[in-house]
Design a protein around this motif. Structure first.
Motif, PDB file in Angstrom:
ATOM      1  N   TYR A 163       0.832  -1.205   0.000  1.00  7.65           N
ATOM      2  CA  TYR A 163       0.000   0.000   0.000  1.00  7.65           C
ATOM      3  C   TYR A 163       0.867   1.256   0.000  1.00  7.65           C
ATOM      4  CZ  TYR A 163      -3.326   3.530   1.491  1.00  7.65           C
ATOM      5  OH  TYR A 163      -4.080   4.676   1.563  1.00  7.65           O
ATOM      6  N   LEU A 214       2.203   1.880  -3.430  1.00  6.35           N
ATOM      7  CA  LEU A 214       1.225   2.497  -4.318  1.00  6.35           C
ATOM      8  C   LEU A 214       1.119   3.986  -4.039  1.00  6.35           C
ATOM      9  CD1 LEU A 214      -1.630  -0.188  -4.271  1.00  6.35           C
ATOM     10  CD2 LEU A 214       0.105   0.189  -6.037  1.00  6.35           C
ATOM     11  N   SER A 262       2.815   1.979 -10.058  1.00  2.00           N
ATOM     12  CA  SER A 262       1.635   1.861 -10.916  1.00  2.00           C
ATOM     13  C   SER A 262       0.859   0.585 -10.665  1.00  2.00           C
ATOM     14  CB  SER A 262       2.056   1.916 -12.388  1.00  2.00           C
ATOM     15  OG  SER A 262       2.595   3.179 -12.702  1.00  2.00           O
ATOM     16  N   GLY A 263       1.421  -0.325  -9.891  1.00  2.00           N
ATOM     17  CA  GLY A 263       0.722  -1.566  -9.601  1.00  2.00           C
ATOM     18  C   GLY A 263       1.668  -2.540  -8.938  1.00  2.00           C
ATOM     19  N   LEU A 291      -5.497  -0.963 -13.632  1.00  2.00           N
ATOM     20  CA  LEU A 291      -4.822  -1.513 -12.464  1.00  2.00           C
ATOM     21  C   LEU A 291      -4.429  -2.957 -12.718  1.00  2.00           C
ATOM     22  CD1 LEU A 291      -7.189  -0.258  -9.639  1.00  2.00           C
ATOM     23  CD2 LEU A 291      -4.864   0.515 -10.044  1.00  2.00           C
ATOM     24  N   THR A 300      -5.720  -5.813  -5.874  1.00  2.00           N
ATOM     25  CA  THR A 300      -5.407  -4.408  -5.651  1.00  2.00           C
ATOM     26  C   THR A 300      -6.519  -3.722  -4.876  1.00  2.00           C
ATOM     27  OG1 THR A 300      -4.129  -4.342  -7.694  1.00  2.00           O
ATOM     28  CG2 THR A 300      -4.797  -2.236  -6.765  1.00  2.00           C
ATOM     29  N   THR A 343      -3.541   4.119 -10.836  1.00  2.00           N
ATOM     30  CA  THR A 343      -3.372   3.524  -9.516  1.00  2.00           C
ATOM     31  C   THR A 343      -3.501   4.580  -8.433  1.00  2.00           C
ATOM     32  OG1 THR A 343      -1.902   1.845 -10.443  1.00  2.00           O
ATOM     33  CG2 THR A 343      -1.848   2.150  -8.065  1.00  2.00           C
ATOM     34  N   GLN A 344      -2.893   5.739  -8.642  1.00  2.00           N
ATOM     35  CA  GLN A 344      -3.023   6.810  -7.661  1.00  2.00           C
ATOM     36  C   GLN A 344      -4.455   7.339  -7.610  1.00  2.00           C
ATOM     37  OE1 GLN A 344       0.040   9.822  -8.099  1.00  2.00           O
ATOM     38  NE2 GLN A 344       1.419   8.571  -6.879  1.00  2.00           N
TER      39      GLN A 344
END
Length: 235
Positions: free
Chosen positions: A96, A99, A104-105, A129, A135, A206-207
């Motif tokens: 976590y 991220l 990006s993953g 993702l 995720t 992802t963000q």
């Protein structure tokens, strides 16, 4: 064919070489280098300009999280690289933070050759993702356990449709899946995602997902979103 340039960073020689061999066998992927620790990864990324860095989370001298943070802090004109984190456990406590740092993953180390190549292509393209189910579960769990640190003020700059698209991105949907869900063109979704990234000053999808969980737009336990009713809007 556009080649995807990859740097593999892992302190375990066999893992590093194994991933390099698997990726080098793909016709559209070129392994441009290997790194044995985080400092080496940052230095070689700056030198070799890869499109994707396959980054182990736990490494000596500089861990994958700190290395990722350094990479994404480069000015885009200097270095535009995507980071794909490697981890042994799908609920690794460090994932976590990775991220949030700008990765990006993430990908499990026991992934198959096909999954590895697919993950690299997805990250390079910025399409969606990685492993959406894992995720989402990871982000939801760690957001539930940690206090929210982001302000939600900027979300007020989004239109209702952009807020809806943000929610769907956070649920792991690709642009095509969102387009089908909203009954719009895929290019329209791409345009929305681009505008959302600019308005929220975020790096990638992802963000966006992390942000959506942190401000409560998506609830970990499946409770109602921050703005009730927005998800029912249809064009």
């Amino acid at each position: 064919m556009t080649m995807i340039r990859v740097l593999v960073a892992d302190d375990q020689v066999m893992v590093r070489q194994g991933f390099s061999v698997l990726l080098a066998a793909e016709p559209d992927i070129e392994v441009v280098g290997q790194a044995a620790n985080g400092l080496d990864a940052v230095a070689k990324a700056a030198e070799l300009r890869p499109d994707v860095v396959l980054m182990d989370i736990r490494m000596p001298e500089l861990d994958g999280i700190q290395a990722t943070r350094r990479l994404v802090e480069f000015e885009p004109a200097e270095l535009d690289v995507k980071v794909l984190m490697l981890t042994t456990f799908d609920l690794d406590e460090y994932v976590y933070e990775a991220l949030r740092a700008g990765a990006s993953g993430f990908l499990l180390k026991d992934a198959s050759a096909a999954e590895l190549a697919h993950a690299v292509r997805v990250v390079a393209a910025g399409e969606a993702l990685l492993t959406p189910n894992l995720t989402k579960r990871l982000i939801a769990e760690f957001t539930r356990l940690s206090p929210r640190s982001r302000t939600s003020d900027r979300i007020d700059d989004l239109t209702e449709r952009e807020t809806e698209v943000l929610s769907l991105v956070a649920q792991g949907m690709s642009n095509l899946e969102i387009a089908n869900h909203l009954v719009v063109a895929e290019q329209t979704v791409k345009t929305h995602v681009g505008r959302i990234l600019v308005k929220l000053a975020l790096r990638d999808r992802t963000q966006l997902a992390v942000y959506a969980y942190e401000i409560g737009l998506i609830r970990p336990a499946g409770s109602r979103p921050r703005s009730p009713g927005f998800a029912d809007q249809r064009r």
